[in-house]
Write an enzyme that holds these catalytic residues in place. Structure first.
Site, PDB file in Angstrom:
ATOM      1  N   ARG A 155     116.587 109.122 -23.146  1.00  0.00           N
ATOM      2  CA  ARG A 155     118.014 109.444 -23.034  1.00  0.00           C
ATOM      3  C   ARG A 155     118.882 108.205 -22.871  1.00  0.00           C
ATOM      4  NH1 ARG A 155     115.101 113.355 -20.330  1.00  0.00           N
ATOM      5  NH2 ARG A 155     114.933 115.155 -21.697  1.00  0.00           N
ATOM      6  N   THR A 199     111.365 110.068 -19.726  1.00  0.00           N
ATOM      7  CA  THR A 199     112.295 110.299 -20.831  1.00  0.00           C
ATOM      8  C   THR A 199     113.738 110.043 -20.423  1.00  0.00           C
ATOM      9  OG1 THR A 199     112.373 112.658 -20.284  1.00  0.00           O
ATOM     10  CG2 THR A 199     110.812 111.973 -21.991  1.00  0.00           C
ATOM     11  N   GLY A 215     106.737 115.294 -15.623  1.00  0.00           N
ATOM     12  CA  GLY A 215     105.335 115.663 -15.540  1.00  0.00           C
ATOM     13  C   GLY A 215     105.026 116.767 -14.562  1.00  0.00           C
ATOM     14  N   ALA A 216     106.060 117.410 -13.978  1.00  0.00           N
ATOM     15  CA  ALA A 216     105.796 118.465 -12.995  1.00  0.00           C
ATOM     16  C   ALA A 216     104.920 119.561 -13.565  1.00  0.00           C
ATOM     17  CB  ALA A 216     107.119 119.047 -12.499  1.00  0.00           C
ATOM     18  N   THR A 277     109.784 116.491 -10.022  1.00  0.00           N
ATOM     19  CA  THR A 277     110.092 115.246 -10.711  1.00  0.00           C
ATOM     20  C   THR A 277     111.574 115.122 -11.060  1.00  0.00           C
ATOM     21  OG1 THR A 277     109.373 116.342 -12.734  1.00  0.00           O
ATOM     22  CG2 THR A 277     107.810 114.864 -11.682  1.00  0.00           C
ATOM     23  N   ASN A 297     111.541 121.052 -11.230  1.00  0.00           N
ATOM     24  CA  ASN A 297     110.858 122.309 -10.964  1.00  0.00           C
ATOM     25  C   ASN A 297     109.550 122.106 -10.215  1.00  0.00           C
ATOM     26  OD1 ASN A 297     110.302 121.314 -13.895  1.00  0.00           O
ATOM     27  ND2 ASN A 297     108.453 122.423 -13.298  1.00  0.00           N
ATOM     28  N   ASP A 342     111.252 127.569 -13.336  1.00  0.00           N
ATOM     29  CA  ASP A 342     111.479 126.342 -14.097  1.00  0.00           C
ATOM     30  C   ASP A 342     112.976 126.041 -14.181  1.00  0.00           C
ATOM     31  OD1 ASP A 342     111.029 124.080 -15.565  1.00  0.00           O
ATOM     32  OD2 ASP A 342     110.493 125.100 -17.417  1.00  0.00           O
ATOM     33  N   CYS A 644     101.015 124.046 -26.210  1.00  0.00           N
ATOM     34  CA  CYS A 644     101.844 123.691 -27.367  1.00  0.00           C
ATOM     35  C   CYS A 644     103.283 124.181 -27.293  1.00  0.00           C
ATOM     36  CB  CYS A 644     101.234 124.257 -28.652  1.00  0.00           C
ATOM     37  SG  CYS A 644      99.442 124.116 -28.785  1.00  0.00           S
ATOM     38  N   MET A 684     101.661 112.969 -32.753  1.00  0.00           N
ATOM     39  CA  MET A 684     100.784 114.106 -32.444  1.00  0.00           C
ATOM     40  C   MET A 684      99.413 113.560 -32.069  1.00  0.00           C
ATOM     41  SD  MET A 684     100.277 117.277 -32.060  1.00  0.00           S
ATOM     42  CE  MET A 684      98.786 118.242 -31.834  1.00  0.00           C
TER      43      MET A 684
END
Length: 719
Positions: A155, A199, A215-216, A277, A297, A342, A644, A684
């Site tokens: 960001r 991020t 990463g929560a 986080t 969250n 969340d 995913c 990926m």
């Protein structure tokens, strides 16, 4: 770990450096020296300039993520205004060589624009002409994209005292020379054997680099850390949820309050990380010397699994204020006690001084995922007001005395299916909002997206590190799910919302056909600026929302726009590139939601540059016939939801790449892609450490089933 791809061609002077003027004393300047007479240089950002961002020598810059430390994203520039905005055109642009989502806010300091693309690749441009000056690639390993829920976007970046600060996806904090793009220092901010990622944009407050992490969902214990901007040395660390009580204090700035936080948790939460986080949201008041942290969250999402006897679970989904110098706890306000939906509170925050109830209040404002707009006293953490701005089935109101939400009886997640709004997709996500002191309004991209909530039975929950561990049930009662999903799809909405934080009422809205529009900028020219889900870059009147100008730009400007001035000419810049936000309705667009490569776009009055034509749409491939049994498809559905869904969309619709429409070649290579990382260079990475071959085959079977379910209708619509 990194390399400079291009160096300055003409030296600093050729980049259009401006003389600093109208500032107070510069950092570390001799007595009698002011910022106006301090040595000029690239990215010469310091405390003096940031405290005087509207002074003549600074007003044309965008020196921090939210422009000022207050994060209001309001600019006093008014050369472009409501009277001439219809004369805007494209000044220059740069293809960013990716189809991934672009979330970064650029910076502009003294005629140089600094921008960050995916995997934290940073480029410096002449802000007037678009000439590239240098590019620095920190060479982030592509497998880290797996740990970022919405892709490997960043960001933004920070600038300080001749350096550009990069918070890389893999946890490295990197300072590069703003003139040459060469690395000055580097430090690792989190342990690499845990499922952390970064991020968010770093901020620099009075020489201290502040950064959180994500990463929560994957099993980590969130924290925020501060680092010396000159050396990269650690200054302090503040944990946002308690750790294992048996291990005692952490020896960090948060120690004084962790025992208090632990009293609000039950069970053995530390085995799952706990979450909390702070992956994006910060603000700073230099007079109070407070850093404000928006926290995330819980992990796992469902409280039943991480804290089985309940409790508020501090400091999930809160604003936490800490001393900027020491990291010492000062106050907190928790928006979502018992957080299990969340509902991250990591959405942008803004500071302002408002007249409320006949008195001037120093406030911090936030519109997090849970659908309420909050106004809090930023000196004390006292609750002032909150009202919901979207349909809300979670809480009816917030108690005006206690500041606690009045949670509705059926909002708690049980094993029974129920439809909720807001959802994990957010009433307002990470996309920046803006506060205009001229209109007194806050502007934000709001959205209404409903989702089906239920938790797994106890005997089906299995916690797996490095995998999304929500604890939610995504597969039971398929017929009822189908019915509820149709209702959810029919209620999806998106709009640009103008909100009065004093009266806590809507002023106006600009409706869009779908959610997913971008961040917001306001200016003294009575401009309200946003990239839209309709792939336009649009400018409205800030006082009433009237459309003044828009231009098709072939993509969605989800990032925050900025404005700046070089050689007396005002520019507006934005990154465009769709990604990171599932939208159900886009799958119904005839011909598909086609978009161009991601780009940095820069506009000015009378601009004449032209974008190249859009590439022709590809034909929708016919999916393979489904040969798997129902049990394998159901197993694949559950594994897809765990592994995913966050990148590729709920029910395999939307996301970074719609996996229903894989080519035959992709189907043939599916196991190589998923287990061997054959497309790691495209972000990926291999999932062999969390998926067996049988599990990968089950996911593939589920995706083939979904494609066959939807292909006939989609093909009939000409997609």
């Amino acid at each position: 770990m990194g390399k400079t791809l291009r160096n300055w061609a003409a030296g600093w002077a050729g980049a259009g450096a401006l003389v600093l003027a109208g500032c107070v004393a510069a950092d570390n300047a001799p007595v009698g020296t002011t910022a106006a007479t301090a040595p000029a240089g690239p990215a010469a950002v310091n405390t003096a300039r940031m405290r005087s961002i509207d002074a003549p020598g600074n007003v044309g810059n965008w020196m921090s993520h939210g422009r000022g430390w207050d994060e209001t994203r309001f600019s006093p520039l008014e050369q472009i205004n409501a009277g001439n905005a219809d004369q805007l055109g494209l000044a220059w642009f740069d293809d960013l060589e990716t189809y991934r989502g672009m979330q970064a806010t650029p910076l502009v300091v003294d005629g140089v624009l600094y921008n960050a693309s995916v995997f934290n690749v940073v480029t410096a441009y002449d802000a007037k002409t678009g000439q590239k000056l240098w590019t620095y690639d920190p060479q982030v390993a592509r497998e880290f994209a797996r740990l970022a829920c919405c892709g490997p976007s960043t960001r933004g970046i920070a600038a300080w005292n001749g350096k550009i600060i990069i918070a890389a996806l893999d946890g490295r904090l990197i300072a590069v020379d703003a003139k040459t793009g060469s690395k000055v220092w580097e430090t690792q901010t989190f342990p690499t054997d845990e499922a952390f990622s970064i991020t968010g944009a770093p901020r620099v407050y009075d020489g201290k680099v502040i950064i959180g992490n994500g990463g929560a969902d994957y099993g980590v214990r969130g924290f925020v850390s501060a680092w010396d901007a000159e050396t990269g040395a650690k200054l302090w660390k503040f944990y946002l949820v308690p750790g294992d009580p048996a291990k005692g204090p952490d020896g960090e700035a948060s120690d004084s309050v962790m025992q208090r936080a632990a009293a609000t948790w039950t069970g053995e939460w530390w085995k799952y990380g706990g979450g909390g986080t702070a992956w994006d949201s910060f603000a700073y008041d230099p007079e109070l010397n407070l850093v404000y942290i928006g926290t995330g969250n819980g992990g796992p999402h469902v409280q039943h699994f991480r804290s089985p006897q309940g409790g508020d679970n501090l400091f999930l989904c809160s604003i936490v204020a800490v001393d900027a110098t020491s990291g010492e706890y000062k106050w907190h306000y928790q928006m979502v006690p018992e957080e299990e939906w969340d509902y991250t509170c990591t959405q942008p925050m803004a500071l302002a001084d408002l007249e409320i109830g006949g008195r001037k209040r120093q406030v911090i404002m936030q519109a997090p995922k849970n659908g309420f707009f909050y106004v809090i006293d930023r000196a004390t953490g006292e609750f002032i007001s909150a009202e919901t701005y979207v349909p809300n089935t979670w809480a009816s109101s917030v108690d005006p005395v206690t500041g606690r939400p009045n949670v509705l009886p059926d909002a708690k997640i049980t094993t029974q299916l129920h439809l909720m709004s807001p959802t994990w997709m957010a009433s307002h996500s990470w996309n920046p909002m803006s506060y205009s002191p001229l209109t007194g309004l806050v502007y934000l991209p709001a959205q209404e997206q409903w989702d089906i909530y239920a938790r797994l039975p106890d005997d089906q929950f299995r916690w797996v590190p490095f995998r999304s561990n929500s604890g939610r049930d995504f597969t039971s009662q398929p017929e009822e799910r189908r019915r509820l999903q149709e209702i959810a799809n029919s209620r999806e909405k998106g709009y640009l919302l103008a909100w009065n934080p004093v009266t806590q009422k809507e002023a106006f809205r600009v409706a869009y056909p779908y959610p997913g529009s971008g961040g917001v900028l306001t200016t003294a020219g009575n401009l309200l600026i946003q990239g839209t889900i309709e792939k336009n870059f649009a400018i409205y009147r800030a006082d009433n929302g009237q459309l003044l100008w828009q231009m098709p730009v072939q993509n969605v400007g989800i990032a925050g726009p900025i404005t700046y001035m070089v050689d007396g000419e005002q520019y507006i810049a934005v990154n465009v590139g769709w990604g990171g936000s599932p939208v159900y309705g886009l799958s119904q667009i005839p011909g598909g939601f086609q978009h161009s490569t991601s780009r940095l776009l820069v506009f000015k009055l009378g601009g004449t540059a032209q974008l190249p034509a859009m590439p022709p749409p590809s034909e929708l491939p016919r999916p393979p016939f489904l040969r798997a049994g129902e049990s394998q498809v159901k197993e694949g559905q559950a594994l897809y939801s765990q592994t995913c869904r966050s990148c590729h969309g709920e029910n395999a619709v939307g996301g970074l790449k719609d996996l229903r429409w894989m080519t035959q070649a992709t189907h043939d290579d599916f196991l190589k892609i998923v287990l061997e990382g054959s497309r790691a260079d495209k972000g990926m990475a291999s999932f062999a450490d969390v998926l067996s071959r049988n599990e990968a085959e089950a996911i593939h079977a589920y995706l083939i089933a979904r494609a066959n379910e939807d292909w006939q209708d989609a093909a009939a619509q000409g997609k």
